[in-house]
Design a protein around this motif. Structure first.
Motif, PDB file in Angstrom:
ATOM      1  N   GLU A  25       0.827  -1.208   0.000  1.00  0.00           N
ATOM      2  CA  GLU A  25       0.000   0.000   0.000  1.00  0.00           C
ATOM      3  C   GLU A  25       0.863   1.260   0.000  1.00  0.00           C
ATOM      4  O   GLU A  25       0.528   2.247  -0.662  1.00  0.00           O
ATOM      5  CB  GLU A  25      -0.928   0.007   1.216  1.00  0.00           C
ATOM      6  N   ARG A  26       1.982   1.215   0.742  1.00  0.00           N
ATOM      7  CA  ARG A  26       2.876   2.369   0.804  1.00  0.00           C
ATOM      8  C   ARG A  26       4.291   1.914   0.456  1.00  0.00           C
ATOM      9  O   ARG A  26       4.683   0.787   0.758  1.00  0.00           O
ATOM     10  CB  ARG A  26       2.858   3.016   2.194  1.00  0.00           C
ATOM     11  N   ALA A  27       5.038   2.790  -0.187  1.00  0.00           N
ATOM     12  CA  ALA A  27       6.432   2.503  -0.541  1.00  0.00           C
ATOM     13  C   ALA A  27       7.333   2.952   0.600  1.00  0.00           C
ATOM     14  O   ALA A  27       7.305   4.119   0.993  1.00  0.00           O
ATOM     15  CB  ALA A  27       6.807   3.235  -1.826  1.00  0.00           C
ATOM     16  N   SER A  28       8.120   2.030   1.137  1.00  0.00           N
ATOM     17  CA  SER A  28       8.986   2.365   2.261  1.00  0.00           C
ATOM     18  C   SER A  28      10.189   3.173   1.800  1.00  0.00           C
ATOM     19  O   SER A  28      10.586   3.140   0.622  1.00  0.00           O
ATOM     20  CB  SER A  28       9.469   1.091   2.959  1.00  0.00           C
ATOM     21  N   THR A  29      10.785   3.889   2.737  1.00  0.00           N
ATOM     22  CA  THR A  29      11.981   4.671   2.432  1.00  0.00           C
ATOM     23  C   THR A  29      13.105   3.781   1.935  1.00  0.00           C
ATOM     24  O   THR A  29      13.798   4.107   0.966  1.00  0.00           O
ATOM     25  CB  THR A  29      12.447   5.438   3.688  1.00  0.00           C
ATOM     26  N   ASN A  30      13.279   2.630   2.579  1.00  0.00           N
ATOM     27  CA  ASN A  30      14.353   1.713   2.167  1.00  0.00           C
ATOM     28  C   ASN A  30      14.123   1.170   0.759  1.00  0.00           C
ATOM     29  O   ASN A  30      15.061   1.052  -0.033  1.00  0.00           O
ATOM     30  CB  ASN A  30      14.473   0.559   3.161  1.00  0.00           C
ATOM     31  N   ALA A  31      12.877   0.833   0.448  1.00  0.00           N
ATOM     32  CA  ALA A  31      12.577   0.313  -0.884  1.00  0.00           C
ATOM     33  C   ALA A  31      12.820   1.380  -1.946  1.00  0.00           C
ATOM     34  O   ALA A  31      13.369   1.091  -3.023  1.00  0.00           O
ATOM     35  CB  ALA A  31      11.135  -0.181  -0.945  1.00  0.00           C
ATOM     36  N   LEU A  32      12.450   2.618  -1.667  1.00  0.00           N
ATOM     37  CA  LEU A  32      12.683   3.711  -2.612  1.00  0.00           C
ATOM     38  C   LEU A  32      14.168   4.011  -2.743  1.00  0.00           C
ATOM     39  O   LEU A  32      14.655   4.303  -3.841  1.00  0.00           O
ATOM     40  CB  LEU A  32      11.921   4.963  -2.164  1.00  0.00           C
ATOM     41  N   LYS A  33      14.884   3.923  -1.636  1.00  0.00           N
ATOM     42  CA  LYS A  33      16.337   4.127  -1.670  1.00  0.00           C
ATOM     43  C   LYS A  33      16.991   3.141  -2.616  1.00  0.00           C
ATOM     44  O   LYS A  33      17.842   3.512  -3.443  1.00  0.00           O
ATOM     45  CB  LYS A  33      16.905   3.977  -0.249  1.00  0.00           C
ATOM     46  N   ASP A  34      16.600   1.887  -2.508  1.00  0.00           N
ATOM     47  CA  ASP A  34      17.184   0.842  -3.359  1.00  0.00           C
ATOM     48  C   ASP A  34      16.747   0.999  -4.820  1.00  0.00           C
ATOM     49  O   ASP A  34      17.541   0.830  -5.737  1.00  0.00           O
ATOM     50  CB  ASP A  34      16.782  -0.545  -2.843  1.00  0.00           C
ATOM     51  N   ASP A  37      18.469   4.204  -6.114  1.00  0.00           N
ATOM     52  CA  ASP A  37      19.910   4.271  -5.866  1.00  0.00           C
ATOM     53  C   ASP A  37      20.316   5.641  -5.329  1.00  0.00           C
ATOM     54  O   ASP A  37      21.257   6.288  -5.808  1.00  0.00           O
ATOM     55  CB  ASP A  37      20.700   3.950  -7.138  1.00  0.00           C
ATOM     56  N   ILE A  38      19.579   6.104  -4.311  1.00  0.00           N
ATOM     57  CA  ILE A  38      19.899   7.356  -3.627  1.00  0.00           C
ATOM     58  C   ILE A  38      19.882   7.089  -2.126  1.00  0.00           C
ATOM     59  O   ILE A  38      19.479   6.009  -1.683  1.00  0.00           O
ATOM     60  CB  ILE A  38      18.900   8.476  -3.980  1.00  0.00           C
ATOM     61  N   SER A  39      20.287   8.058  -1.346  1.00  0.00           N
ATOM     62  CA  SER A  39      20.347   7.867   0.101  1.00  0.00           C
ATOM     63  C   SER A  39      18.964   7.990   0.724  1.00  0.00           C
ATOM     64  O   SER A  39      18.057   8.607   0.144  1.00  0.00           O
ATOM     65  CB  SER A  39      21.278   8.908   0.731  1.00  0.00           C
ATOM     66  N   ALA A  40      18.810   7.425   1.920  1.00  0.00           N
ATOM     67  CA  ALA A  40      17.540   7.518   2.631  1.00  0.00           C
ATOM     68  C   ALA A  40      17.152   8.974   2.921  1.00  0.00           C
ATOM     69  O   ALA A  40      15.986   9.349   2.747  1.00  0.00           O
ATOM     70  CB  ALA A  40      17.604   6.701   3.924  1.00  0.00           C
ATOM     71  N   PRO A  41      18.109   9.841   3.358  1.00  0.00           N
ATOM     72  CA  PRO A  41      17.750  11.252   3.553  1.00  0.00           C
ATOM     73  C   PRO A  41      17.261  11.925   2.272  1.00  0.00           C
ATOM     74  O   PRO A  41      16.377  12.787   2.318  1.00  0.00           O
ATOM     75  CB  PRO A  41      19.053  11.885   4.058  1.00  0.00           C
ATOM     76  N   SER A  42      17.817  11.521   1.119  1.00  0.00           N
ATOM     77  CA  SER A  42      17.371  12.097  -0.146  1.00  0.00           C
ATOM     78  C   SER A  42      15.947  11.679  -0.464  1.00  0.00           C
ATOM     79  O   SER A  42      15.155  12.455  -1.012  1.00  0.00           O
ATOM     80  CB  SER A  42      18.309  11.670  -1.286  1.00  0.00           C
ATOM     81  N   VAL A  43      15.610  10.428  -0.124  1.00  0.00           N
ATOM     82  CA  VAL A  43      14.240   9.963  -0.304  1.00  0.00           C
ATOM     83  C   VAL A  43      13.292  10.799   0.540  1.00  0.00           C
ATOM     84  O   VAL A  43      12.250  11.276   0.063  1.00  0.00           O
ATOM     85  CB  VAL A  43      14.106   8.469   0.071  1.00  0.00           C
ATOM     86  N   THR A  44      13.636  10.990   1.801  1.00  0.00           N
ATOM     87  CA  THR A  44      12.789  11.752   2.710  1.00  0.00           C
ATOM     88  C   THR A  44      12.630  13.193   2.239  1.00  0.00           C
ATOM     89  O   THR A  44      11.527  13.757   2.257  1.00  0.00           O
ATOM     90  CB  THR A  44      13.382  11.740   4.129  1.00  0.00           C
TER      91      THR A  44
END
Length: 222
Positions: A25-34, A37-44
């Motif tokens: 239902e929701r895309a996690s920060t870790n999944a989007l990071k992978d 191919d960017i950092s978790a802070p960049s995702v946030t």
């Protein structure tokens, strides 16, 4: 209010959320990071910026979900990408394993008029060369009842309808073994514990691994 300009990074982020939402239902920060191919802070940071223009809903520790506006944008991007892939295969002679990266580059560069011309040239297709559904211009998608070849019951005739591997080597291996779209297949033997499967492909018999069979989606023929 801070504005986010039209950019490849915004396109890629929205499309990645859409793809991940097909499983959750929701895309996690870790999944989007992978995926990006960017950092978790960049995702946030990107998620917070896109909240401000109404493309996503972001909740800390719960991940990202597209809004109605964001989903419409994602479907348009997916439509562009898949139409370009099909055009590259049908009209320019690209091999299937070559088209994804090329389409990734072109989808940001071509105009809406160009996409409409491709759609008309190809006869308003419903599926791309991998068998993935191409969203219609109104955002609707053709649905099919597909299952992995690994789960097809023995002695059941089916048709290859979708190849979902993103690994170019596995995709080429699959094609080399005869699993082109619309090819008739039948599982004649299956080793236990996720072992190899013996498959009749067209008029030939071959053995493939469980992981390969998982990446081939089929539709049972009535």
């Amino acid at each position: 209010m801070q504005q986010v300009g039209k950019s490849e990074s915004v396109d890629d982020f929205v499309k990645a959320v859409y793809m991940l939402q097909q499983e959750h239902e929701r895309a996690s920060t870790n999944a989007l990071k992978d995926a990006l191919d960017i950092s978790a802070p960049s995702v946030t940071d990107m998620a917070k910026r896109l909240v401000e223009i109404g493309l996503v809903d972001y909740v800390k520790y719960q991940g990202v979900k597209l809004t109605e506006k964001g989903e419409a944008m994602a479907l348009n991007l997916v439509r562009r990408h898949r139409l370009i892939e099909l055009y590259l295969v049908r009209e320019l002679g690209y091999a299937l394993h070559e088209v994804h990266e090329e389409a990734d580059n072109l989808e940001h560069a071509v105009s809406d008029r160009f996409i409409l011309a491709i759609d008309a040239k190809l006869g308003h297709p419903k599926f791309d060369p991998h068998g993935d559904p191409i969203p219609h211009s109104d955002g609707t998608i053709t649905r099919r009842n597909l299952r992995p070849l690994s789960q097809l019951p023995l002695a059941t005739l089916a048709r290859v309808s979708r190849l979902i591997s993103t690994d170019t080597q596995m995709l080429q291996h699959t094609i080399d073994r005869g699993f082109a779209l619309n090819t008739e297949v039948e599982v004649t033997a299956r080793d236990p514990f996720e072992g190899p499967l013996t498959i009749t492909v067209g008029s030939q018999q071959t053995v493939i691994g469980f992981n390969v069979a998982e990446s081939i989606l089929v539709e049972v023929m009535s």
